[in-house]
Design an enzyme around this catalytic site. Structure first.
Site, PDB file in Angstrom:
ATOM      1  N   SER A  26      18.842  31.245  23.774  1.00  0.00           N
ATOM      2  CA  SER A  26      17.806  31.811  22.908  1.00  0.00           C
ATOM      3  C   SER A  26      17.628  33.296  23.202  1.00  0.00           C
ATOM      4  O   SER A  26      17.455  33.687  24.351  1.00  0.00           O
ATOM      5  CB  SER A  26      16.507  31.045  23.143  1.00  0.00           C
ATOM      6  OG  SER A  26      15.531  31.599  22.316  1.00  0.00           O
ATOM      7  N   GLY A  27      17.673  34.113  22.155  1.00  0.00           N
ATOM      8  CA  GLY A  27      17.468  35.558  22.305  1.00  0.00           C
ATOM      9  C   GLY A  27      18.749  36.308  22.602  1.00  0.00           C
ATOM     10  O   GLY A  27      18.725  37.521  22.825  1.00  0.00           O
ATOM     11  N   THR A  39      21.381  34.997  15.660  1.00  0.00           N
ATOM     12  CA  THR A  39      20.943  35.205  14.280  1.00  0.00           C
ATOM     13  C   THR A  39      21.367  36.590  13.790  1.00  0.00           C
ATOM     14  O   THR A  39      21.862  36.745  12.662  1.00  0.00           O
ATOM     15  CB  THR A  39      19.418  35.030  14.174  1.00  0.00           C
ATOM     16  OG1 THR A  39      19.111  33.755  14.704  1.00  0.00           O
ATOM     17  CG2 THR A  39      18.921  35.129  12.772  1.00  0.00           C
ATOM     18  N   ASN A  46      12.293  35.106  22.836  1.00  0.00           N
ATOM     19  CA  ASN A  46      12.787  35.856  21.673  1.00  0.00           C
ATOM     20  C   ASN A  46      11.641  36.022  20.672  1.00  0.00           C
ATOM     21  O   ASN A  46      10.983  35.049  20.317  1.00  0.00           O
ATOM     22  CB  ASN A  46      13.952  35.061  21.045  1.00  0.00           C
ATOM     23  CG  ASN A  46      14.572  35.779  19.878  1.00  0.00           C
ATOM     24  OD1 ASN A  46      14.149  36.879  19.517  1.00  0.00           O
ATOM     25  ND2 ASN A  46      15.584  35.167  19.292  1.00  0.00           N
ATOM     26  N   SER A  54      12.673  33.988  17.309  1.00  0.00           N
ATOM     27  CA  SER A  54      13.517  32.861  17.713  1.00  0.00           C
ATOM     28  C   SER A  54      13.666  31.854  16.565  1.00  0.00           C
ATOM     29  O   SER A  54      12.681  31.473  15.920  1.00  0.00           O
ATOM     30  CB  SER A  54      12.878  32.193  18.922  1.00  0.00           C
ATOM     31  OG  SER A  54      13.699  31.151  19.344  1.00  0.00           O
ATOM     32  N   SER A  55      14.917  31.453  16.330  1.00  0.00           N
ATOM     33  CA  SER A  55      15.147  30.459  15.270  1.00  0.00           C
ATOM     34  C   SER A  55      14.673  29.115  15.795  1.00  0.00           C
ATOM     35  O   SER A  55      15.144  28.656  16.838  1.00  0.00           O
ATOM     36  CB  SER A  55      16.638  30.370  14.943  1.00  0.00           C
ATOM     37  OG  SER A  55      17.177  31.648  14.787  1.00  0.00           O
ATOM     38  N   GLY A  57      19.484  28.469  20.292  1.00  0.00           N
ATOM     39  CA  GLY A  57      20.251  28.561  21.537  1.00  0.00           C
ATOM     40  C   GLY A  57      19.716  27.646  22.618  1.00  0.00           C
ATOM     41  O   GLY A  57      18.627  27.072  22.506  1.00  0.00           O
ATOM     42  N   GLU A 109      17.902  26.264  25.638  1.00  0.00           N
ATOM     43  CA  GLU A 109      16.568  26.668  26.085  1.00  0.00           C
ATOM     44  C   GLU A 109      16.158  25.978  27.382  1.00  0.00           C
ATOM     45  O   GLU A 109      16.335  24.760  27.531  1.00  0.00           O
ATOM     46  CB  GLU A 109      15.532  26.307  25.009  1.00  0.00           C
ATOM     47  CG  GLU A 109      15.544  27.253  23.854  1.00  0.00           C
ATOM     48  CD  GLU A 109      14.539  26.888  22.775  1.00  0.00           C
ATOM     49  OE1 GLU A 109      14.328  27.730  21.892  1.00  0.00           O
ATOM     50  OE2 GLU A 109      13.973  25.779  22.814  1.00  0.00           O
TER      51      GLU A 109
HETATM   52  N1  ATP Z   1      23.316  43.533  17.540  1.00  0.00           N
HETATM   53  C1  ATP Z   1      22.056  43.767  17.805  1.00  0.00           C
HETATM   54  N2  ATP Z   1      21.555  44.996  17.708  1.00  0.00           N
HETATM   55  C2  ATP Z   1      20.279  45.264  17.994  1.00  0.00           C
HETATM   56  N3  ATP Z   1      19.394  44.322  18.393  1.00  0.00           N
HETATM   57  C3  ATP Z   1      19.823  43.058  18.508  1.00  0.00           C
HETATM   58  C4  ATP Z   1      21.171  42.716  18.205  1.00  0.00           C
HETATM   59  N4  ATP Z   1      21.306  41.405  18.440  1.00  0.00           N
HETATM   60  C5  ATP Z   1      20.094  40.932  18.820  1.00  0.00           C
HETATM   61  N5  ATP Z   1      19.203  41.927  18.862  1.00  0.00           N
HETATM   62  C6  ATP Z   1      17.775  41.851  19.269  1.00  0.00           C
HETATM   63  O1  ATP Z   1      17.593  40.637  19.926  1.00  0.00           O
HETATM   64  C7  ATP Z   1      16.618  39.846  19.288  1.00  0.00           C
HETATM   65  C8  ATP Z   1      16.982  38.388  19.367  1.00  0.00           C
HETATM   66  O2  ATP Z   1      18.132  38.154  18.630  1.00  0.00           O
HETATM   67  P1  ATP Z   1      18.334  36.845  17.790  1.00  0.00           P
HETATM   68  O3  ATP Z   1      17.110  36.472  17.068  1.00  0.00           O
HETATM   69  O4  ATP Z   1      19.556  37.031  17.004  1.00  0.00           O
HETATM   70  O5  ATP Z   1      18.588  35.805  18.939  1.00  0.00           O
HETATM   71  P2  ATP Z   1      19.070  34.309  18.790  1.00  0.00           P
HETATM   72  O6  ATP Z   1      20.270  34.157  19.604  1.00  0.00           O
HETATM   73  O7  ATP Z   1      19.166  33.958  17.372  1.00  0.00           O
HETATM   74  O8  ATP Z   1      17.907  33.531  19.467  1.00  0.00           O
HETATM   75  P3  ATP Z   1      17.322  32.122  19.104  1.00  0.00           P
HETATM   76  O9  ATP Z   1      18.244  31.112  19.629  1.00  0.00           O
HETATM   77  O10 ATP Z   1      16.030  32.083  19.794  1.00  0.00           O
HETATM   78  O11 ATP Z   1      17.184  32.087  17.643  1.00  0.00           O
HETATM   79  C9  ATP Z   1      16.563  40.346  17.877  1.00  0.00           C
HETATM   80  O12 ATP Z   1      15.301  40.153  17.335  1.00  0.00           O
HETATM   81  C10 ATP Z   1      16.881  41.830  18.059  1.00  0.00           C
HETATM   82  O13 ATP Z   1      15.716  42.519  18.415  1.00  0.00           O
HETATM   83 MG    MG Z   2      18.233  32.808  16.117  1.00  0.00          MG
END
Ligand code: ATP
Ligand code: MG
Length: 1055
Positions: A107-108, A112, A157, A160-161, A384, A386
């Site tokens: 997660s984070g 996404t 996050n 977070s999805s 992701g 957790e």
């Molecule tokens: N390529 C990137 N450039 C800039 N910031 C990023 C990038 N990737 C992720 N982030 C930052 O990290 C945060 C978390 O990313 P994201 O929501 O994609 O995580 P995730 O893997 O989908 O987590 P989860 O499993 O909780 O959904 C985003 O809100 C953003 O602020």
């Molecule tokens: Mg996500």
């Protein structure tokens, strides 16, 4: 020549971990850190992309970068997520292989964001056009909608999805997107009613309250203040860098683009508002006389407002919160709910309402973007892995899903790869890696899996609690090496104080997670009292009705619905099967720190992720193995143009063809191996070398094709021109020869004519000469004979006999001439110009004179003779153009003149209408003019009454002018004085003259021709003067009285 870039150019650390030397966990982490510090967040392990979350925006996601990576080889540029997206898109478009992009990480870690980057890259490079752009927009805009309703701030996050998402993007044969299908996996609905400390509810609640207009909030009966709602966590309501109000507008706009109707958006917001209202309904206990506790709603205002929003009858919902009806076969039993049960019912309703709304949103988006299947690119962005302080059923499910994804990664990259080497007979030393299939089995095994046992507990009759479920686990899973519990038979954990009695621990591939058993049974059961679903179904709200179909009393189903765990397991199974049919592309997301901060790289955290993601094993397998493999047939097909022996056709087996090809290209032997059905290329560079050669060769081939085509085109054109030129020159030559021939022909004719003329003249001269000779001879002979005759006869003739003979001869000749002329005279027509030829030359003058005499005579016979009446100066002579008709009035036949005719004693020689000129004014009066043998009679034209009769002998002279006026007058007779005008003047005068001449004992009529003559009027003589004047009133002659003795006749000048 174009300079080719490579992954190896300007590398920070190594861009591909396969090239890492020496390979160890430390060097691996060090390489990631080094690159992260230099803003290189992407690193490859072969074709797998490791993505480090930068936690800040980097200038590497812009249209220029898209262009840079577009249609480039994977290893050509420095590692980037765009390179992977491009590779996947091109093999989908060009090789027709369905693709899936598997994005994993905790997660984070940035899954996404990565999925959005892939989608935006594909949208940027695929085709354009109104329809395609609309589809792209709809696909991209589905993200903000689903994120608003399915994402929330967690401690790990801020976005977070809280659901799993798998999106299939469908493309047509050209690679243009047509639409897509989204599948959602288990929304973490418990968040709707309760959030852990430092976390928030789903974004949409905050967005609605911050971003909606006052008017909208009023309609939804909401207050902007978050603190008024029990379901909203207050301590972290505002998130740094998150503008809820702006996001609300984005979401509304996105919903519109995706295709939501205005009323649908309104219904969705009403449901969101209803959930908030639902959270505010509170219950208080009330004791009943039978000693049981009942619940009552504390303040009914929120209930009332919610019922108004959803169109539900308040009493129906109130009852559903107070009673629970259990139906078993034919029985129906109603029991009252205590306060705890009422709260449970309320929360269950809120969770169901929200999660069903979320599923409806996904279905509705799918309706907008749905198409029939073509080429597919799937993008998987699932929650992701957790590990929270307190982990419950949701984390268990999420982590199970991640286990399955790790499993598929192992299947497709590690195990599959190694097995392939063995299958293909490639020399191979096995590499040890951790296979998490055993953990998956612990969770999903049909008989002894944790999910199966949970289901068994939920369906079992009797008292079922989370404790009984834990007991069951403790008995059945005790021996499992990845299961830990204090109460299990496994004595290993009896003294483990980090393991509470109410919990169990699983050693996941990504680490150990402690799960609290509390709530597992309830959450798995996902029970919503039937009274509530029926109350919802009764709502006068179209969307609510759709969301609770089981509330329809007509469709009462006594069977228990499938449990949440069972449903999730089934949908994950389907997803895995789906992914296995596609070509996988991996993005492994890593989180650099736990603080959501940029520039911080926590070694231990990264090391942990590298370990559980199996990245080291991944590199080892990759390094020991081959970067690329391809079956012989497609390999030969792809590169056969690089060798003369294999191009254009190779007739032998494909493997031999590939061997010939590799030998010809002098690829070092250690760079590749021949498997049973595939060639294995060790180094990406070798593949890149082949690709580059192929690209050059294709260019050459294209040039060759162009050359041949152009040659053919030019030749065809040339042949056509040549053919046309032959036709043109043939025609021209023909024309030129024709012209030349005509010229020669005419010249020949001229020459011929000259020659003939010359010959003819020569002949003529000769003939003339001969003729003259003959004539000369004849003349000489005649003279000679004459001399001879004269000599002979001279003695017989007197001296003057010659003259007499001559006279006689002349007389005789004249006689003969006249007689001959008499018989050959021409006709009497004065216009006949013929005249016989003269017989003798000496008669020339006589002959011409006779001709004139004859003509005059002939004319005089026709009364046209100018002499003696008219001398040659009279113009009448020239003007006679009408034949003489005499009787113009047909007096003998016309009954009108019968009386006048009978009054005439002699035959009428001429009858005509004339004008009698009045002396007083010079005007004319019409009169009938009659000429008989003895007299001239003038009679009234209308009545026929005789006005004057002049005997011809009395008419001694008649005067006419020299002009063409038709006037004639007389001053000779006492009674015959008159001035008349007639159109038939010549005839009248001629006939007067002739009749007068033939009349017995009369003198010849005198014709006076003069432009001024006298006319007798009664006793006076009046002078008539003719003058030539300009034509007036047409061409008519006008007569005017000048004075008593002068009348002036103006005659128009004739041309
Ligand atoms: N390529 C990137 N450039 C800039 N910031 C990023 C990038 N990737 C992720 N982030 C930052 O990290 C945060 C978390 O990313 P994201 O929501 O994609 O995580 P995730 O893997 O989908 O987590 P989860 O499993 O909780 O959904 C985003 O809100 C953003 O602020
Ligand atoms: Mg996500």
């Amino acid at each position: 020549m174009e300079v080719k870039t490579s992954l190896l150019d300007n590398m920070i650390g190594v861009g591909d971990m396969v090239l890492l030397e020496p390979l160890s966990e430390d060097s691996f982490i060090e390489n990631l850190r080094n690159r992260f510090d230099h803003n290189e967040i992407y690193t490859y392990i072969g074709s797998v992309v490791i993505s480090m979350n930068p936690y800040r925006s980097l200038p590497i996601f812009n249209p220029d970068k898209v262009e840079e990576y577009r249609n480039r080889n994977f290893y050509e540029l420095s590692p980037h997520i765009y390179a992977l997206a491009d590779e996947a898109y091109r093999s989908l478009r060009d090789q027709d292989k369905d693709q899936c992009i598997l994005i994993t990480g905790e997660s984070g870690a940035g899954k996404t964001e990565a999925s959005k980057l892939v989608m935006s890259y594909v949208a940027a490079v695929c085709g354009k056009g109104q329809e395609v752009n609309k589809v792209k927009e709809q696909l991209l805009q589905s993200n903000p909608v689903l994120e608003a309703f399915g994402n929330a701030k967690t401690v790990r996050n801020d976005n977070s999805s809280r659901f799993g998402k798998y999106m299939d993007i469908e493309f047509d044969f050209k690679g243009d997107p047509l639409g897509g299908v989204i599948s959602n996996y288990l929304l973490e609905k418990s968040r709707v009613v309760k959030q852990p400390r430092g976390e928030r509810n789903f974004h949409v609640f905050y967005q609605l309250l911050s971003g909606a207009s006052d008017d909208t909030l009023k309609k939804l009966k909401l207050d902007r203040d978050f603190s008024k709602y029990n379901y909203l966590s207050l301590d972290s309501a505002a998130v740094n860098g998150l503008d809820d109000a702006a996001n609300f507008r984005t979401v509304k706009n996105a919903m519109q683009i995706v295709g939501f109707m205005e009323d649908e958006v309104q219904s969705v917001l009403e449901l969101v508002a209803a959930v908030l209202k639902l959270g505010n309904i509170e219950f208080k206990p009330e004791s009943r006389c039978n000693g049981t506790d009942e619940s009552r709603i504390k303040d009914k205002n929120d209930l009332k407002e919610m019922c108004e929003l959803l169109g539900i009858e308040q009493s129906v919902l109130e009852r559903a919160f107070s009673y629970r009806t259990v139906e078993a076969k034919l029985e129906k039993v109603s029991t009252t709910l205590n306060v705890a049960q009422a709260y449970y019912a309320r929360d269950a309703l809120a969770k169901n309402l929200y999660s069903r709304l979320f599923s409806w949103l996904v279905t509705r988006i799918n309706e907008s973007i749905k198409v029939t299947r073509h080429k597919v690119m799937g993008v998987l962005d699932i929650y992701g892995f957790e590990i929270f302080e307190e982990n419950s059923f949701e984390q268990f499910i999420i982590n199970y899903c991640n286990e399955k994804l790790q499993q598929i990664f192992i299947e497709l990259t590690l195990r599959e790869e190694q097995e392939e080497y063995i299958r293909e007979g490639i020399e191979w030393t096995n590499i040890e890696y951790f296979n998490n299939a055993i953990i998956c089995d612990l969770i999903e095994n049909h008989q002894s899996g944790i999910l199966a046992m949970l289901d068994e507990e939920c369906l079992r009759p009797g008292t079922v609690t989370d404790e009984t479920f834990l007991d069951k686990l403790n008995t059945i899973c005790a021996e499992h090496q990845h299961f830990e519990s204090r109460l299990s038979k496994n004595s290993k954990y009896i003294t483990d104080h980090s393991l509470p009695h109410t919990c169990f621990r699983i050693q996941h591939y990504a680490g150990k997670v402690l799960y609290r058993a509390e709530g597992f049974v309830d959450k798995n059961n996902d029970l919503l009292y039937r009274d509530l679903s029926q109350a919802m179904y009764k709502a006068n709200h179209s969307l609510i009705k759709q969301l609770f179909p089981e509330g329809n009393p007509a469709k009462v189903n006594l069977k228990r619905p499938p449990t949440a765990g069972f449903q999730f397991k089934a949908s994950v199974g389907t997803l895995m099967r789906n992914l296995q049919t596609k070509n996988p592309n991996y993005i492994r997301c890593i989180k650099p720190n736990d603080k959501k901060a940029s520039h911080i790289f926590t070694d231990s955290l990264v090391c942990h992720q590298v370990r559980y993601l199996g990245l080291m094993e991944n590199v080892r397998v990759r390094r020991a193995g081959y970067a690329f493999r391809q079956a012989y047939e497609p390999c030969l097909e792809r590169y056969k143009m690089l060798c003369k022996r294999t191009w254009p056709h190779w007739s032998g087996p494909a493997r031999e063809g590939v061997e010939v090809l590799m030998a010809d290209l002098k690829v070092p032997a250690e760079e590749f191996s021949y498997g049973r059905s595939k060639i294995f290329i060790r180094n990406p560079r070798s593949l890149f070398f082949l690709e580059e050669r192929r690209r050059q060769c294709l260019q050459n081939l294209a040039t060759l094709i162009q050359k041949i085509y152009r040659g053919w085109k030019c030749r065809t054109h040339f042949l056509l021109l040549k053919k046309s030129q032959i036709v043109v020159s043939a025609w021209y030559r023909r024309y030129a020869q024709q012209k030349k021939y005509k010229k020669i022909k005419s010249a020949t004719t001229v020459v011929q004519s000259y020659t003939r003329g010359w010959q003819a003249r020569k002949l003529l001269r000769e003939l003339k000469y001969q003729k003259r000779c003959k004539e000369a001879v004849t003349t000489i002979a005649a003279f000679w004979h004459g001399t001879q005759v004269r000599r002979e006869y001279r003695k017989f003739f007197r001296a003057n006999a010659g003259k007499k003979i001559y006279d006689f001869t002349i007389q005789r000749i004249m006689q003969k001439y006249f007689l001959g002329l008499k018989s050959t005279l021409p006709s009497m027509s004065p216009i006949d110009k013929s005249w016989p030829a003269r017989p003798y030359l000496f008669l020339d003058g006589v002959h011409t004179e006779l001709r004139t005499v004859f003509h005059h005579w002939r004319v005089s016979q026709l009364c046209l003779c100018p002499s003696p009446i008219f001398n040659s100066s009279v113009k009448y002579y020239l003007t006679v153009s009408q034949p003489f008709r005499g009787d113009y009035l047909e007096i003998s036949k016309n009954p009108k003149y019968q009386k006048l005719n009978s009054a005439m004693e002699e035959k009428v020689l001429l009858a005509d209408v004339v004008n009698k000129i009045n002396r007083a004014n010079g005007k004319g009066t019409a009169r009938i003019f009659l000429l008989t043998k003895n007299s001239v009679v003038l009679a009234d034209q209308k009545t026929g009454q005789v006005k004057a009769s002049v005997p011809l002998p009395d008419l001694t002279s008649v005067s006419v002018s020299t002009q063409s006026d038709g006037f004639f007058g007389s001053a000779s007779a006492i009674k015959g004085d008159f001035l008349l005008s007639s159109e038939h003047l010549i005839e009248i005068i001629t006939k007067l003259h002739r009749t007068g001449a033939t009349a017995a004992d009369s003198e010849q009529l005198n014709i006076d021709i003069s432009d001024e003559f006298l006319v007798q009027f009664k006793h006076d003589k009046v002078c008539v003067k003719f003058i030539q004047g300009a034509p007036k009133n047409g061409n008519s002659v006008s007569c005017k009285r000048k004075n008593n003795r002068l009348l002036e006749v103006s005659v128009p000048t004739t041309a």
